[in-house]
Motif scaffolding. Structure first.
Motif, PDB file in Angstrom:
ATOM      1  N   ILE A   1      42.394  39.932  36.795  1.00 41.43           N
ATOM      2  CA  ILE A   1      41.731  40.280  38.112  1.00 41.43           C
ATOM      3  C   ILE A   1      41.596  40.003  39.112  1.00 41.43           C
ATOM      4  O   ILE A   1      41.610  40.672  39.987  1.00 41.43           O
ATOM      5  CB  ILE A   1      39.957  39.789  37.418  1.00 41.43           C
ATOM      6  CG1 ILE A   1      38.681  40.615  38.514  1.00 41.43           C
ATOM      7  CG2 ILE A   1      39.799  38.410  38.222  1.00 41.43           C
ATOM      8  CD1 ILE A   1      38.502  42.138  37.765  1.00 41.43           C
ATOM      9  N   SER A   2      42.563  39.377  39.617  1.00 40.10           N
ATOM     10  CA  SER A   2      43.087  38.502  40.644  1.00 40.10           C
ATOM     11  C   SER A   2      43.935  39.524  41.384  1.00 40.10           C
ATOM     12  O   SER A   2      43.898  39.984  42.384  1.00 40.10           O
ATOM     13  CB  SER A   2      43.414  37.278  41.090  1.00 40.10           C
ATOM     14  OG  SER A   2      43.892  36.788  42.011  1.00 40.10           O
ATOM     15  N   GLU A   3      44.993  39.824  40.434  1.00 40.85           N
ATOM     16  CA  GLU A   3      45.739  40.749  40.466  1.00 40.85           C
ATOM     17  C   GLU A   3      45.560  42.419  40.583  1.00 40.85           C
ATOM     18  O   GLU A   3      45.771  43.057  41.657  1.00 40.85           O
ATOM     19  CB  GLU A   3      46.889  40.723  39.678  1.00 40.85           C
ATOM     20  CG  GLU A   3      47.582  41.813  39.869  1.00 40.85           C
ATOM     21  CD  GLU A   3      49.034  41.957  39.218  1.00 40.85           C
ATOM     22  OE1 GLU A   3      49.312  41.381  37.592  1.00 40.85           O
ATOM     23  OE2 GLU A   3      50.189  42.274  38.721  1.00 40.85           O
ATOM     24  N   VAL A   4      44.285  43.294  39.778  1.00 44.87           N
ATOM     25  CA  VAL A   4      44.413  44.664  39.763  1.00 44.87           C
ATOM     26  C   VAL A   4      42.781  45.021  40.138  1.00 44.87           C
ATOM     27  O   VAL A   4      42.766  46.437  39.957  1.00 44.87           O
ATOM     28  CB  VAL A   4      44.445  44.924  38.160  1.00 44.87           C
ATOM     29  CG1 VAL A   4      45.812  44.401  37.489  1.00 44.87           C
ATOM     30  CG2 VAL A   4      43.718  44.314  37.551  1.00 44.87           C
ATOM     31  N   GLU A   5      42.470  43.784  41.070  1.00 46.13           N
ATOM     32  CA  GLU A   5      40.750  44.335  40.807  1.00 46.13           C
ATOM     33  C   GLU A   5      41.171  45.369  42.574  1.00 46.13           C
ATOM     34  O   GLU A   5      41.544  45.527  43.078  1.00 46.13           O
ATOM     35  CB  GLU A   5      40.272  42.632  41.677  1.00 46.13           C
ATOM     36  CG  GLU A   5      38.513  43.220  42.203  1.00 46.13           C
ATOM     37  CD  GLU A   5      38.272  43.758  43.345  1.00 46.13           C
ATOM     38  OE1 GLU A   5      36.975  44.316  43.236  1.00 46.13           O
ATOM     39  OE2 GLU A   5      38.990  44.239  44.186  1.00 46.13           O
TER      40      GLU A   5
END
Lengths: 192, 192
Positions: free
Chosen positions: A109-113
């Motif tokens: 989620i941190s990468e592709v948010e």
DNA sequence: CCTTATCTTGAATGTACACTCAAGATAAGG
DNA sequence: CCTTATCTTGAGTGTACATTCAAGATAAGG
């Protein structure tokens, strides 16, 4: 008239580990063919595309985690010692330095948010389910008078989840066992 | 015999915002040329390569954050109210949903951890510096008897930093203002 | 105002990527 | 054992990427 030869769980766990180690963008299809021992055609036939592999890997991750979770939080045992074990197991994962030191959900989620609505939904849903599972445990702990905290079970669960997200992030730049153990103590004391 | 026309700080802040929004891998050079209003040649002449732009953007980020930090934590004022303001400002950033809702350092270390030694070092060093800056504040708070906590200033700083990492991560899937405010309260109470 | 060093421009290059597809292999059904 | 549906194979395709570079533009020095 012919059945698939590969072991779906093996393939997804291998993919899962790759995504945890390298992240979504840096896990190339070539890397996925290497770790899954499958050829591109088979992967595409089974999962559609890279995103399909990713979503299936997340599903596998959540299945595995749920099993661990329900095994650890046995309803006949008190909650607090289980919570303590749970934190300590996460500290162990952080120290060993292998792929499991990260949470696939939070790392992803941190990468592709904000990049893909479907991935966002799946990750959010799984993280919410995790929070709800924790809420159940805190609820039981309160009803058994293990915890005399005025905060609601949901609030305790949120704080606990948040702290673990932070702990895993903190451990990325400080893998000192003592430092992490002290942070684990702090977290445990803050929810008692 | 000719001076560069572009504003280095503007360029790096624009790059910084792109890296915060899209992550390192998904911030293409084309995107960087768009947001910086510079052509590839100029960017490469000034920063060498994409990694160079990234490292320079991190430096700019840290400079900006240090300014904010020292402005907020004025040494003539008590520490605790400043800490409270600081948490609240982070909650605000999480809610607004723009690029600043993430910390460039933690988002980057989460994405590229274990991929590039130089980037790892820079991010680790900056996160350590952040922890040290917080330790100083907690040290002052203790010496001024604002905090009667038995934990060391360093331990409090680590716990506080960890909690903020977690808060920002938590906010990625739950942007509810009340929920975040309650978590902020919990963090504040846990370090008092 | 001319020279020259430096910056700016943006098309071009090679590479790595996600994905496709037609040929070959193999298991189940008759 | 033959048919046929399905799986496996891996070379091939188009695209997007980071990076380069030679030509053009422009500011400072004489």
């Amino acid at each position: 008239m012919r059945v698939a030869e590969f072991d779906r769980e093996f393939v997804l766990r291998q993919a899962m580990l790759a995504f945890m180690q390298f992240g979504y963008a840096k896990t190339s299809m070539q890397k996925l063919t290497q770790v899954t021992l499958l050829h591109p055609g088979s992967l595409y036939a089974a999962f559609g595309n890279k995103k399909g592999i990713f979503l299936a890997a997340i599903e596998q991750y959540q299945t595995d985690r749920n099993e661990q979770f329900t095994a650890l939080f046995c309803p006949t045992q008190p909650v607090l010692p289980n919570l303590r074990c749970y934190i300590d197991s996460i500290v162990s994962e952080c120290i060993t330095g292998d792929a499991m030191k990260v949470c696939l959900l939070t790392k992803s989620i941190s990468e592709v948010e904000g990049q893909d609505a479907q991935i966002n939904e799946v990750l959010s849903a799984n993280l919410n389910a995790y929070e709800n599972a924790l809420t159940q445990q805190f609820s039981r702990a309160k009803s058994q008078n293990e915890i005399q905290n005025v905060r609601s079970a949901q609030q305790l669960a949120r704080f606990f989840a948040m702290s673990l997200y932070g702990l895993r992030t903190y451990a990325l730049t400080n893998r000192d066992a003592d430092a992490l153990a002290l942070l684990a103590d702090d977290i445990f004391n803050a929810i008692k």
